[in-house]
Design a protein around this motif. Structure first.
Motif, PDB file in Angstrom:
ATOM      1  N   CYS A   1       0.817  -1.217   0.000  1.00  0.00           N
ATOM      2  CA  CYS A   1       0.000   0.000   0.000  1.00  0.00           C
ATOM      3  C   CYS A   1       0.850   1.266   0.000  1.00  0.00           C
ATOM      4  O   CYS A   1       0.381   2.335   0.384  1.00  0.00           O
ATOM      5  CB  CYS A   1      -0.950  -0.004   1.195  1.00  0.00           C
ATOM      6  N   GLY A   2       2.089   1.148  -0.453  1.00  0.00           N
ATOM      7  CA  GLY A   2       2.990   2.299  -0.432  1.00  0.00           C
ATOM      8  C   GLY A   2       2.611   3.414  -1.375  1.00  0.00           C
ATOM      9  O   GLY A   2       2.969   4.568  -1.160  1.00  0.00           O
ATOM     10  N   ALA A   3       1.906   3.107  -2.452  1.00  0.00           N
ATOM     11  CA  ALA A   3       1.566   4.134  -3.443  1.00  0.00           C
ATOM     12  C   ALA A   3       0.058   4.187  -3.654  1.00  0.00           C
ATOM     13  O   ALA A   3      -0.424   4.275  -4.783  1.00  0.00           O
ATOM     14  CB  ALA A   3       2.281   3.835  -4.761  1.00  0.00           C
ATOM     15  N   SER A   4      -0.690   4.168  -2.567  1.00  0.00           N
ATOM     16  CA  SER A   4      -2.149   4.115  -2.686  1.00  0.00           C
ATOM     17  C   SER A   4      -2.817   5.478  -2.564  1.00  0.00           C
ATOM     18  O   SER A   4      -4.038   5.579  -2.667  1.00  0.00           O
ATOM     19  CB  SER A   4      -2.721   3.163  -1.636  1.00  0.00           C
ATOM     20  N   GLY A   5      -2.031   6.526  -2.323  1.00  0.00           N
ATOM     21  CA  GLY A   5      -2.578   7.880  -2.298  1.00  0.00           C
ATOM     22  C   GLY A   5      -3.703   8.055  -1.307  1.00  0.00           C
ATOM     23  O   GLY A   5      -3.635   7.589  -0.161  1.00  0.00           O
ATOM     24  N   ASN A   6      -4.785   8.702  -1.782  1.00  0.00           N
ATOM     25  CA  ASN A   6      -5.904   8.976  -0.874  1.00  0.00           C
ATOM     26  C   ASN A   6      -6.804   7.754  -0.669  1.00  0.00           C
ATOM     27  O   ASN A   6      -7.829   7.841   0.010  1.00  0.00           O
ATOM     28  CB  ASN A   6      -6.729  10.171  -1.378  1.00  0.00           C
ATOM     29  N   ARG A   7      -6.419   6.618  -1.241  1.00  0.00           N
ATOM     30  CA  ARG A   7      -7.177   5.365  -1.018  1.00  0.00           C
ATOM     31  C   ARG A   7      -6.390   4.433  -0.092  1.00  0.00           C
ATOM     32  O   ARG A   7      -6.593   3.222  -0.096  1.00  0.00           O
ATOM     33  CB  ARG A   7      -7.454   4.678  -2.351  1.00  0.00           C
ATOM     34  N   ARG A   8      -5.506   5.022   0.695  1.00  0.00           N
ATOM     35  CA  ARG A   8      -4.654   4.227   1.571  1.00  0.00           C
ATOM     36  C   ARG A   8      -5.471   3.362   2.526  1.00  0.00           C
ATOM     37  O   ARG A   8      -5.164   2.179   2.746  1.00  0.00           O
ATOM     38  CB  ARG A   8      -3.730   5.154   2.359  1.00  0.00           C
ATOM     39  N   GLU A   9      -6.501   3.918   3.113  1.00  0.00           N
ATOM     40  CA  GLU A   9      -7.315   3.171   4.076  1.00  0.00           C
ATOM     41  C   GLU A   9      -7.985   1.976   3.409  1.00  0.00           C
ATOM     42  O   GLU A   9      -8.016   0.876   3.969  1.00  0.00           O
ATOM     43  CB  GLU A   9      -8.374   4.087   4.689  1.00  0.00           C
ATOM     44  N   GLU A  10      -8.502   2.180   2.207  1.00  0.00           N
ATOM     45  CA  GLU A  10      -9.120   1.088   1.467  1.00  0.00           C
ATOM     46  C   GLU A  10      -8.097   0.002   1.134  1.00  0.00           C
ATOM     47  O   GLU A  10      -8.375  -1.193   1.248  1.00  0.00           O
ATOM     48  CB  GLU A  10      -9.727   1.630   0.169  1.00  0.00           C
ATOM     49  N   CYS A  11      -6.910   0.448   0.757  1.00  0.00           N
ATOM     50  CA  CYS A  11      -5.844  -0.487   0.423  1.00  0.00           C
ATOM     51  C   CYS A  11      -5.444  -1.318   1.639  1.00  0.00           C
ATOM     52  O   CYS A  11      -5.317  -2.548   1.555  1.00  0.00           O
ATOM     53  CB  CYS A  11      -4.635   0.294  -0.112  1.00  0.00           C
ATOM     54  N   GLU A  12      -5.254  -0.676   2.757  1.00  0.00           N
ATOM     55  CA  GLU A  12      -4.847  -1.374   3.974  1.00  0.00           C
ATOM     56  C   GLU A  12      -5.933  -2.338   4.441  1.00  0.00           C
ATOM     57  O   GLU A  12      -5.632  -3.431   4.948  1.00  0.00           O
ATOM     58  CB  GLU A  12      -4.531  -0.368   5.079  1.00  0.00           C
ATOM     59  N   ALA A  13      -7.197  -1.952   4.268  1.00  0.00           N
ATOM     60  CA  ALA A  13      -8.290  -2.833   4.667  1.00  0.00           C
ATOM     61  C   ALA A  13      -8.290  -4.103   3.817  1.00  0.00           C
ATOM     62  O   ALA A  13      -8.491  -5.212   4.331  1.00  0.00           O
ATOM     63  CB  ALA A  13      -9.620  -2.102   4.532  1.00  0.00           C
TER      64      ALA A  13
END
Length: 271
Positions: free
Chosen positions: A191-203
């Motif tokens: 999730c290093g390059a997920s931008g403003n979707r970081r939370e979605e990526c981590e979930a």
């Protein structure tokens, strides 16, 4: 140190260490031998190995055909045998590395680059796939951690969780074991390059990396070591029993027996 060895030498070393049968018995070798002794399992396994190691394909890896063959393996193969290959319990790095390499991760799991992509890429691809999306939903439902359960899984939840996890192998979010020092699993992404979707990526990544029920279901497989698997192994160890032919009385419902030539894996690069 293992990374310094050539792929062929590494695999041969793993096969040598993995074939020892005393206190250090390698359950992943047992699982491979049981699949060898079943015609259907052997046929489907040979198919995915051939597809995933087809270096003549443009780009060096026919990922779509490889993953399709893996889906066939789990959809049509005897579940006791296919799951034994996927979840074989390991007590050491040689066994764990064999388990990690079982489904040709260089093609089926990881991408062409050295660095994994953002998890948003496979997640978006899965959400738009008629194959992947229902499997992901089934995995989320079947492996949802139960806060009231000490190990994260409700009674009888572990088998359905393992089935749902196996259903993801061969999809856009194909997971695998991340190293040979644990039973941790995850898709090839971060999730290093997920931008403003970081939370979605981590979930999404947390469905694999922070899922107590999934961890428990994988670890519990050792206590559910399939009876059909042990029956196959017992028949192979019978001195009067040929590895190349099993009598019809010994055949499981899904097929008969045939010897699987593991050296095909040793002749191709796996890294």
């Amino acid at each position: 140190m293992a990374r310094c060895l050539g792929p062929l030498l590494l695999l041969l070393l793993l096969l040598l260490l993995g074939s020892q049968s005393s206190e250090g018995r390698n359950r992943c070798v047992d699982a491979a031998e049981a699949c060898t002794a079943d015609a259907l399992c052997q046929q489907l396994r040979t198919e995915y190995v051939a597809r995933c190691l087809d270096r003549a394909a443009p780009g060096g890896c026919p990922r779509a055909r490889c993953r399709r063959a893996l889906r066939r393996f789990f959809a049509r193969g005897p579940p006791a045998l296919t799951h034994a290959l996927l979840f074989c319990p390991c007590a050491g790095p040689a066994c764990a590395e064999r388990r990690r390499q079982t489904f040709v991760p260089a093609c089926a799991f990881s991408g062409p680059g050295l660095a994994p992509p953002s998890c948003l890429a496979p997640l978006d691809a899965c959400e738009h796939s008629r194959v992947c999306r229902p499997r992901l939903l089934a995995f989320q439902a079947s492996c949802a951690p139960a806060p009231s359960a000490p190990d994260g899984c409700l009674p009888d939840q572990a088998p359905s969780c393992r089935r749902a996890y196996a259903g993801l192998v061969g999809t856009a979010i194909t997971p695998n074991y991340v190293d040979n020092a644990s039973a941790r699993v995850a898709p090839w992404c971060d999730c290093g390059a997920s931008g403003n979707r970081r939370e979605e990526c981590e979930a999404f990544r947390g469905l694999f990396t922070r899922n107590r029920c999934l961890d428990s279901a994988i670890q519990a497989f050792v206590s559910w070591w399939p009876p059909i698997l042990q029956d196959q192994l017992d028949s192979l160890q019978d001195p009067g029993h040929s590895l190349l032919q099993v009598s019809s009385a010994d055949e499981p419902p899904e097929g008969s027996s045939l010897f699987f030539m593991l050296p095909v894996l040793a002749l191709q690069p796996l890294l």
